[in-house]
Design a protein around this motif. Structure first.
Motif, PDB file in Angstrom:
ATOM      1  N   ALA A 116      -4.142  -0.404   4.022  1.00 15.42           N
ATOM      2  CA  ALA A 116      -3.349  -1.620   4.188  1.00 15.42           C
ATOM      3  C   ALA A 116      -4.175  -2.731   4.818  1.00 15.42           C
ATOM      4  O   ALA A 116      -4.094  -3.891   4.414  1.00 15.42           O
TER       5      ALA A 116
ATOM      6  N   THR B 189       0.815  -1.212   0.000  1.00 12.98           N
ATOM      7  CA  THR B 189       0.000   0.000   0.000  1.00 12.98           C
ATOM      8  C   THR B 189       0.850   1.264   0.000  1.00 12.98           C
ATOM      9  O   THR B 189       0.420   2.285  -0.515  1.00 12.98           O
TER      10      THR B 189
ATOM     11  N   LEU C 219      -6.853  -3.799   2.161  1.00 10.04           N
ATOM     12  CA  LEU C 219      -6.202  -4.551   1.090  1.00 10.04           C
ATOM     13  C   LEU C 219      -5.719  -5.907   1.581  1.00 10.04           C
ATOM     14  O   LEU C 219      -5.837  -6.911   0.868  1.00 10.04           O
TER      15      LEU C 219
ATOM     16  N   GLY D 147      -1.119   5.349   2.732  1.00  9.53           N
ATOM     17  CA  GLY D 147      -2.104   4.290   2.581  1.00  9.53           C
ATOM     18  C   GLY D 147      -2.217   3.340   3.748  1.00  9.53           C
ATOM     19  O   GLY D 147      -2.639   2.202   3.576  1.00  9.53           O
TER      20      GLY D 147
END
Length: 109
Positions: free
Chosen positions: A41, A26, A44, A37
């Motif tokens: 994280a 990320t 994702l 990001g």
């Protein structure tokens, strides 16, 4: 058996570790964001790992067990550590100003 508070702590710790494991990816994807990001994280990490577990189970490559989930998480961690190692520059900034030959200190507000 753990109490409710213990279960909440285990969930929180699992999501934290998942987010930290997928942080290098990320950081690369969301490099322009203020926090690089970090919030994404966790999302994702959960998304990629759950998709891979589902894919392996539906293709009958691996059974849908706790060990499969842990294996996918370890594979994700190793892949992200490799991403971090490959994409992180190894150059270090010089502490001296080349024009004056004196140490420079940069202050930011």
């Amino acid at each position: 058996m753990l109490s409710d508070l213990g279960q909440i702590f285990i969930w929180w710790l699992t999501i934290l570790i998942t987010g930290l494991a997928f942080l290098p990816l990320t950081k690369k994807i969301f490099a322009r964001f203020f926090d690089k990001g970090y919030l994404f994280a966790k999302v994702l990490g959960i998304m990629v790992s759950s998709y891979l577990v589902w894919l392996f189970a539906s293709l009958k490559i691996l059974p849908f067990y706790r060990e499969t989930i842990l294996l996918v998480m370890v594979i994700g961690l190793i892949a992200n550590l490799l991403i971090q190692k490959v994409l992180t520059p190894t150059t270090h900034p010089r502490p001296f100003d080349s024009a004056q030959g004196k140490p420079t200190f940069h202050l930011s507000q």
